[in-house]
Design an enzyme around this catalytic site. Structure first.
Site, PDB file in Angstrom:
ATOM      1  N   CYS A 114      96.805  46.525  -3.979  1.00 57.48           N
ATOM      2  CA  CYS A 114      97.206  46.236  -2.591  1.00 57.48           C
ATOM      3  C   CYS A 114      96.186  45.383  -1.837  1.00 57.48           C
ATOM      4  O   CYS A 114      96.492  44.864  -0.761  1.00 57.48           O
ATOM      5  CB  CYS A 114      97.482  47.527  -1.827  1.00 57.48           C
ATOM      6  SG  CYS A 114      98.740  48.549  -2.595  1.00 57.48           S
ATOM      7  N   HIS A 247      96.860  45.737   5.414  1.00 59.37           N
ATOM      8  CA  HIS A 247      97.854  46.038   4.388  1.00 59.37           C
ATOM      9  C   HIS A 247      98.880  46.996   4.988  1.00 59.37           C
ATOM     10  O   HIS A 247      98.518  47.998   5.607  1.00 59.37           O
ATOM     11  CB  HIS A 247      97.143  46.662   3.179  1.00 59.37           C
ATOM     12  CG  HIS A 247      98.085  47.280   2.198  1.00 59.37           C
ATOM     13  ND1 HIS A 247      99.232  46.638   1.787  1.00 59.37           N
ATOM     14  CD2 HIS A 247      98.057  48.474   1.556  1.00 59.37           C
ATOM     15  CE1 HIS A 247      99.868  47.419   0.930  1.00 59.37           C
ATOM     16  NE2 HIS A 247      99.185  48.533   0.782  1.00 59.37           N
ATOM     17  N   ASN A 277     105.790  49.672   1.690  1.00 56.85           N
ATOM     18  CA  ASN A 277     104.534  49.166   1.121  1.00 56.85           C
ATOM     19  C   ASN A 277     104.877  48.210  -0.026  1.00 56.85           C
ATOM     20  O   ASN A 277     105.363  48.644  -1.072  1.00 56.85           O
ATOM     21  CB  ASN A 277     103.709  50.358   0.629  1.00 56.85           C
ATOM     22  CG  ASN A 277     102.371  49.943   0.039  1.00 56.85           C
ATOM     23  OD1 ASN A 277     102.145  48.777  -0.263  1.00 56.85           O
ATOM     24  ND2 ASN A 277     101.489  50.914  -0.144  1.00 56.85           N
TER      25      ASN A 277
END
Ligand code: UT7
Length: 320
Positions: A114, A247, A277
């Site tokens: 990520c 993020h 996500n």
């Protein structure tokens, strides 16, 4: 001082939308639980015939067009993904081919999960600023729906598919003001996909494993730390940051980070509600939304913050 600047952004979400309500019909969860614990309302799921490189291709075409360029102008591709099309060649090479670039410059994948986009942007910035490349395409693209155990409510509700891209050009003035990357592999067990191919078989689980609360605590700490590191390097007080683009994993992690930076929620760019996500794709997708809707304006400071499996984390501070 030679530097680089972002000249165009793009993003792509697959057509299929999976809402919280639809998920709640598959596993023991609820829209209320997902919304209040994560801020996610829906995620997008790639079609069976879509590869990560296809998602990347759509986002890249948008970014290249926004920069007023042609694919043939691109002489560096840095693509961040944890869900590549195949073991090799790299998804960056496949994307390069799909863009129609022949006999091009370097094309490489970055594996920082990520934090991948922040890592990729920092690497491309160094190459462009040094003159090693001129027109770089930096991409985050993921199909997490294929590495999720759809019976595990603790993970399957959190992730989605998508891609985001930027074009980076040389510039006399930054542009990218400063970037800071970190890793600590001793924390690799709290977020991983341990499976690997061995003698033609997948050994170990090919599904995403996560200790959610350990990841949560780690993320809040390092995101604020690495933001402060960038501010110190740029000699900039936190209140000069116009937009924070962390993020997009969980709205509570993002809000906690803003609190630690003493910045108001209004300066946070949030798109996690729309796509969940999406790992390395989340920051460039959120950036693209805020650029295209006019929130990010010339002269403003934008702080991008990544954290992910590895563990990896990093910041890129941009003057727009
Ligand atoms: O890119 C980084 C990737 N990862 C992340 O960003 C994840 C970081 N962590 C988180 O976002 C949060 O820890 C979660 C959203 C995963 C979980 O939130 P939490 O507030 O830390 O909840 P919890 O883990 O403490 O779980 C609370 C309860 C548990 O039930 P019991 O043991 O209290 O009875 C879970 O079994 O919630 C239960 N639970 C669920 N309930 C309904 C876990 N998942 C679900 C679910 N629906 N999907």
């Amino acid at each position: 001082m030679p530097a680089s600047r972002i000249a165009g952004t793009g993003r792509y979400l697959p057509a299929e939308v999976l809402t919280n309500e639809a998920l709640a019909r598959r596993v023991d969860t609820s829209d209320e639980w997902i919304r209040t614990r994560t801020g996610i309302l829906q995620r997008h799921i790639a079609a069976a015939d879509e590869a990560t490189s296809d998602l990347a291709l759509h986002a890249s075409r948008e970014a290249i067009a926004a920069a007023g360029m042609q694919p043939s102008d691109i002489d560096l591709i840095v693509l961040a993904t944890a869900t590549p099309d195949m073991i090799f060649p790299s998804t960056a090479c496949i994307l390069q081919d799909k863009l129609g670039i022949r006999n091009g410059g370097a094309a490489l994948d970055v594996g920082a999960v990520c934090s991948g986009f922040v890592y990729a942007l920092a690497i491309a910035d160094k190459m462009v600023a040094s003159g090693a490349a001129r027109n770089a395409l930096v991409v985050g693209a993921e199909i997490y729906s294929r590495i999720l155990d759809w019976n595990d409510r603790g993970t399957c509700v959190l992730f989605g598919d998508g891609a985001g891209a930027v074009v980076l050009l040389p510039s006399d003035a930054p542009g990218i003001v400063t970037s800071h990357l970190h890793a600590d592999g001793s924390h690799r067990g709290i977020l991983c996909v341990p499976g690997h191919v061995h003698n033609g078989q997948v050994t170990g689980t090919p599904y995403l494993h996560m200790d959610g609360s350990a990841v949560f605590k780690f993320a809040v700490k390092v995101l604020a730390d690495v933001a402060h590191e960038a501010l110190a390097a740029a000699d900039l007080p936190a209140e000069r940051i116009d937009w924070v683009i962390p993020h997009q994993a969980n709205i509570r992690i993002m809000d906690a980070t803003m609190k630690k930076l003493y910045l108001p929620h209004e300066r946070l760019v949030v798109t996690v509600d729309l796509h969940g996500n999406t790992s390395a794709a989340s920051i460039p997708m959120a950036l693209d939304v805020a650029v295209r809707d006019g929130r990010i304006r010339k002269g403003q400071h934008v702080m991008m913050l990544g954290v992910g499996g590895g563990f990896t984390w990093g910041s890129v501070l941009v003057k727009w």
